[in-house]
Design a protein around this motif. Structure first.
Motif, mmCIF file in Angstrom:
data_model
loop_
_atom_site.group_PDB
_atom_site.id
_atom_site.type_symbol
_atom_site.label_atom_id
_atom_site.label_comp_id
_atom_site.label_asym_id
_atom_site.label_seq_id
_atom_site.Cartn_x
_atom_site.Cartn_y
_atom_site.Cartn_z
ATOM 1 N N GLN A 1 0.838 -1.187 0.000
ATOM 2 C CA GLN A 1 0.000 0.000 0.000
ATOM 3 C C GLN A 1 0.879 1.244 0.000
ATOM 4 N N VAL A 2 0.620 2.141 -0.927
ATOM 5 C CA VAL A 2 1.377 3.385 -1.003
ATOM 6 C C VAL A 2 0.813 4.377 0.003
ATOM 7 N N GLN A 3 1.706 5.025 0.714
ATOM 8 C CA GLN A 3 1.312 6.087 1.637
ATOM 9 C C GLN A 3 1.991 7.380 1.241
ATOM 10 N N LEU A 4 1.220 8.464 1.250
ATOM 11 C CA LEU A 4 1.728 9.786 0.913
ATOM 12 C C LEU A 4 1.432 10.723 2.076
ATOM 13 N N VAL A 5 2.451 11.445 2.512
ATOM 14 C CA VAL A 5 2.286 12.364 3.631
ATOM 15 C C VAL A 5 2.812 13.731 3.222
ATOM 16 N N GLU A 6 1.903 14.707 3.176
ATOM 17 C CA GLU A 6 2.288 16.070 2.818
ATOM 18 C C GLU A 6 2.672 16.859 4.058
ATOM 19 N N SER A 7 3.513 17.863 3.836
ATOM 20 C CA SER A 7 3.865 18.799 4.902
ATOM 21 C C SER A 7 4.316 20.097 4.265
ATOM 22 N N GLY A 8 4.436 21.137 5.089
ATOM 23 C CA GLY A 8 4.979 22.396 4.606
ATOM 24 C C GLY A 8 3.968 23.507 4.397
ATOM 25 N N GLY A 9 2.696 23.197 4.578
ATOM 26 C CA GLY A 9 1.693 24.248 4.421
ATOM 27 C C GLY A 9 1.746 25.248 5.563
ATOM 28 N N GLY A 10 0.995 26.328 5.399
ATOM 29 C CA GLY A 10 0.969 27.338 6.447
ATOM 30 C C GLY A 10 0.385 28.635 5.951
ATOM 31 N N LEU A 11 0.598 29.682 6.735
ATOM 32 C CA LEU A 11 0.111 31.022 6.425
ATOM 33 C C LEU A 11 1.273 31.872 5.931
ATOM 34 N N VAL A 12 1.080 32.549 4.807
ATOM 35 C CA VAL A 12 2.133 33.383 4.241
ATOM 36 C C VAL A 12 1.501 34.621 3.624
ATOM 37 N N GLN A 110 -7.423 13.977 -12.255
ATOM 38 C CA GLN A 110 -7.438 13.287 -10.978
ATOM 39 C C GLN A 110 -7.668 11.793 -11.111
ATOM 40 N N ASN A 111 -8.501 11.382 -12.045
ATOM 41 C CA ASN A 111 -8.863 9.969 -12.111
ATOM 42 C C ASN A 111 -7.737 9.082 -12.619
ATOM 43 N N LEU A 112 -6.623 9.694 -13.026
ATOM 44 C CA LEU A 112 -5.475 8.897 -13.452
ATOM 45 C C LEU A 112 -4.513 8.627 -12.294
ATOM 46 N N TYR A 113 -4.820 9.146 -11.135
ATOM 47 C CA TYR A 113 -3.974 8.946 -9.967
ATOM 48 C C TYR A 113 -4.580 7.890 -9.052
ATOM 49 N N ASP A 114 -3.697 7.067 -8.489
ATOM 50 C CA ASP A 114 -4.141 5.909 -7.725
ATOM 51 C C ASP A 114 -4.095 6.127 -6.219
ATOM 52 N N TYR A 115 -3.241 7.013 -5.762
ATOM 53 C CA TYR A 115 -3.041 7.217 -4.328
ATOM 54 C C TYR A 115 -3.035 8.717 -4.021
ATOM 55 N N TRP A 116 -3.555 9.046 -2.849
ATOM 56 C CA TRP A 116 -3.672 10.449 -2.444
ATOM 57 C C TRP A 116 -3.230 10.623 -0.999
ATOM 58 N N GLY A 117 -2.628 11.790 -0.742
ATOM 59 C CA GLY A 117 -2.326 12.152 0.625
ATOM 60 C C GLY A 117 -3.526 12.825 1.280
ATOM 61 N N GLN A 118 -3.339 13.215 2.529
ATOM 62 C CA GLN A 118 -4.427 13.819 3.297
ATOM 63 C C GLN A 118 -4.540 15.322 3.071
ATOM 64 N N GLY A 119 -3.526 15.921 2.501
ATOM 65 C CA GLY A 119 -3.587 17.344 2.200
ATOM 66 C C GLY A 119 -2.888 18.204 3.236
ATOM 67 N N THR A 120 -2.455 19.371 2.789
ATOM 68 C CA THR A 120 -1.860 20.369 3.681
ATOM 69 C C THR A 120 -2.419 21.729 3.285
ATOM 70 N N GLN A 121 -2.737 22.529 4.278
ATOM 71 C CA GLN A 121 -3.427 23.793 4.014
ATOM 72 C C GLN A 121 -2.434 24.919 3.762
ATOM 73 N N VAL A 122 -2.733 25.696 2.721
ATOM 74 C CA VAL A 122 -1.942 26.879 2.389
ATOM 75 C C VAL A 122 -2.885 28.088 2.397
ATOM 76 N N THR A 123 -2.522 29.093 3.159
ATOM 77 C CA THR A 123 -3.307 30.319 3.221
ATOM 78 C C THR A 123 -2.405 31.495 2.885
ATOM 79 N N VAL A 124 -2.816 32.264 1.888
ATOM 80 C CA VAL A 124 -2.046 33.427 1.460
ATOM 81 C C VAL A 124 -2.856 34.671 1.783
ATOM 82 N N SER A 125 -2.319 35.507 2.632
ATOM 83 C CA SER A 125 -3.024 36.727 3.039
ATOM 84 C C SER A 125 -2.622 37.889 2.143
ATOM 85 N N SER A 126 -3.574 38.792 1.935
ATOM 86 C CA SER A 126 -3.314 39.945 1.053
ATOM 87 C C SER A 126 -2.768 41.126 1.831
#
Length: 126
Positions: A1-12, A110-126
């Protein structure tokens, strides 16, 4: 089973930079093609960038909205794919998802991808 773990998101702030990471495990990293997608509040998930590689070369492609600002890359030694995001805009605010394919080859849908991570949130303030 492939596992994907994202990181690095945040507020900028607008104009700033972030680097997202996607660590993969579960099968030989060299047999992947991978991509980044994002989903803004109230919108559908959309393609951002993709990469397919071998030991000799790699191919990348980008959505028009991020071309020239975002760069996708891979570190085989770390089994990790990165998304370097520069000159960020408020419209880049979204949850960013890493995805992997069972076969090599650039894919932007999207339908050509088999595995997905849980996501990481990115917020860009003006």
């Amino acid at each position: 089973q492939v596992q994907l773990v994202e990181s690095g998101g945040g507020l900028v702030q607008a104009g700033g930079s972030l680097r997202l990471s996607c660590a993969a495990s579960g099968r030989p990293f060299s047999s992947y093609a991978m991509g980044w997608f994002r989903q803004a509040p109230g919108k559908d998930r959309e393609f951002v960038a993709a990469i397919s590689w071998s030991w000799i070369s790699s191919s990348t492609t980008y959505a028009d909205s991020v071309k020239g600002r975002f760069t996708i890359s891979v570190d085989n030694a770390k089994n990790t794919v990165y998304l370097q995001m520069n000159s960020l805009k408020p419209e880049d605010t979204a949850d960013y998802y890493c995805a992997a394919r069972d076969i090599r080859g650039i894919a932007t849908t999207q339908n050509l991808y088999d595995y997905w991570g849980q996501g990481t949130q990115v917020t860009v303030s003006s």
